[in-house]
Write an enzyme that holds these catalytic residues in place. Structure first.
Site, short mmCIF file in Angstrom:
data_model
loop_
_atom_site.label_atom_id
_atom_site.label_comp_id
_atom_site.label_asym_id
_atom_site.label_seq_id
_atom_site.Cartn_x
_atom_site.Cartn_y
_atom_site.Cartn_z
CG ASN A 10 -1.69 1.05 1.32
OD1 ASN A 10 -1.40 2.28 1.19
ND2 ASN A 10 -3.21 0.73 1.61
CG HIS A 13 0.61 6.44 4.77
ND1 HIS A 13 -0.28 7.41 5.03
CD2 HIS A 13 0.28 5.23 5.02
CE1 HIS A 13 -1.30 6.72 5.64
NE2 HIS A 13 -1.13 5.58 5.56
CG HIS A 46 -8.11 4.19 1.02
ND1 HIS A 46 -8.34 4.14 2.39
CD2 HIS A 46 -9.27 4.67 0.48
CE1 HIS A 46 -9.69 4.17 2.79
NE2 HIS A 46 -10.16 4.58 1.56
NE ARG A 48 -8.12 7.39 4.43
CZ ARG A 48 -9.07 7.02 5.26
NH1 ARG A 48 -10.25 7.72 5.47
NH2 ARG A 48 -8.79 6.00 6.04
NE ARG A 52 -7.74 11.52 5.38
CZ ARG A 52 -8.31 10.97 6.32
NH1 ARG A 52 -7.42 10.05 7.32
NH2 ARG A 52 -9.50 11.10 6.78
CD GLU A 73 -6.73 -0.12 0.93
OE1 GLU A 73 -6.17 -1.19 1.32
OE2 GLU A 73 -6.82 1.02 1.44
CB THR A 104 -9.65 1.67 7.29
OG1 THR A 104 -9.25 2.35 6.12
CG2 THR A 104 -11.14 1.10 7.18
CD GLU A 154 -7.25 -6.12 3.22
OE1 GLU A 154 -7.06 -6.22 1.86
OE2 GLU A 154 -6.55 -5.26 3.54
CG HIS A 197 -5.71 -1.50 9.38
ND1 HIS A 197 -5.31 -0.85 10.20
CD2 HIS A 197 -6.39 -0.78 8.57
CE1 HIS A 197 -5.46 0.34 10.15
NE2 HIS A 197 -6.37 0.31 8.92
N1 PXP Z 1 -5.99 -2.87 4.07
C1 PXP Z 1 -6.93 -1.84 4.03
C2 PXP Z 1 -8.28 -2.35 3.74
C3 PXP Z 1 -6.69 -0.51 4.54
O1 PXP Z 1 -7.81 0.18 4.62
C4 PXP Z 1 -5.37 -0.43 5.09
C5 PXP Z 1 -4.86 0.89 5.49
O2 PXP Z 1 -4.96 1.78 4.45
C6 PXP Z 1 -4.50 -1.58 4.68
C7 PXP Z 1 -4.83 -2.59 4.21
C8 PXP Z 1 -2.96 -1.32 5.33
O3 PXP Z 1 -2.79 -1.09 6.46
P1 PXP Z 1 -1.39 -0.33 7.00
O4 PXP Z 1 -1.38 0.88 6.30
O5 PXP Z 1 -1.86 -0.23 8.46
O6 PXP Z 1 -0.46 -1.48 6.72
#
Ligand code: PXP
Length: 250
Positions: A10, A13, A46, A48, A52, A73, A104, A154, A197
């Site tokens: 992901n 960030h 993701h 949003r 952001r 996402e 989330t 998931e 997550h």
């Molecule tokens: N899966 C989902 C559905 C999420 O919303 C997130 C956070 O955006 C992640 C995985 C990844 O989580 P993390 O950034 O805490 O590794």
């Protein structure tokens, strides 16, 4: 059940840091390319409602220029449905979204919104996208997810990750049992199982060892660790830990 556990990276960030100055650096596209070289099996982003981190332009570029499957996402809104139909990512992971939350925070309430999720999912599935529902490892939510015709769930491992951070062994055991049972139940119902997550080097092994889980989506920790060791190294180390923890079925 599979020996190989896929890693979806992901990259949200990277965009968070870029947006802190409003410029173009660091570029999430570069992160996606490095993740590809480092052995990621998919890229997750993701979009949003408040944009952001990832923005519309990022989604367009990722869809057009990245060879790996894109896991988009998104909240269950008309706006996101239109964007998904425009870019046709490999998969859409439907997540709950409140404007004020930091990330989330809970799973999607599929049991309480079955019809809406059902119609929304079908629209995207008819256009060739796979549908994943981000849910808590709760029996009713898993059962309701199977009824919607989703391809994937998931499992939200956030409560497990929090218990690990707190060092609360009793809670870790409770959360792991919920995740193991949930993964078993979902597989028996014909759902593919992913998880994500709050995963990091210290807590990933127990999740990677759950044999029904075929994909982990990991972001914040990998991007944070990349500040110290570089993105390629942070992903490779995670990949290594996942492989080591995976039970061999033959
Ligand atoms: N899966 C989902 C559905 C999420 O919303 C997130 C956070 O955006 C992640 C995985 C990844 O989580 P993390 O950034 O805490 O590794």
């Amino acid at each position: 059940m599979t020996d190989y556990l896929r890693l979806g990276v992901n990259i949200d960030h990277v965009a968070t840091i870029r947006n802190a100055r409003g410029g173009i650096h660091p570029d999430p596209m570069t992160a996606a390319k490095i993740a590809t070289q480092a052995g990621a099996d998919g890229i997750t982003a993701h979009l949003r409602e408040d944009r952001r981190h990832i923005n519309d332009d990022d989604i367009a570029k990722l869809s057009a220029d990245i060879d790996l499957p894109l896991n988009f996402e998104m909240a269950v809104t008309d706006e996101m449905g239109i964007i998904a139909m425009r870019h046709k990512p490999n998969a859409c992971c439907l997540v709950p979204e409140k404007r004020e939350e930091v990330t989330t925070e809970g799973g999607l309430n599929v049991a309480g919104n079955g019809n809406r999720i059902n119609d929304f999912s079908r629209m995207l599935q008819q256009d060739g996208m796979r549908i994943s529902l981000f849910i808590d490892p709760d029996e009713n939510q898993i059962e309701a997810s199977a009824k919607t015709g989703a391809d994937i769930i998931e499992l939200h491992v956030g409560p497990y990750s929090h218990a690990c951070l707190a060092g609360n062994q009793q809670q870790i055991a409770v959360e792991l049992a919920r995740l193991r049972n949930g993964a078993e139940q979902a597989t028996a119902l014909g759902l593919e199982v992913h998880a994500g997550h709050g995963l990091d080097y210290d807590n990933v092994s127990a999740i990677a060892a759950i044999p029904q889980i075929v994909e982990l989506n990991i972001g914040h920790f990998l991007i944070g660790e990349a500040i110290f060791v570089g993105l390629e190294a942070s992903i490779k180390k995670m990949r290594n830990l996942m492989d080591k923890a995976r039970p061999k079925t033959h």
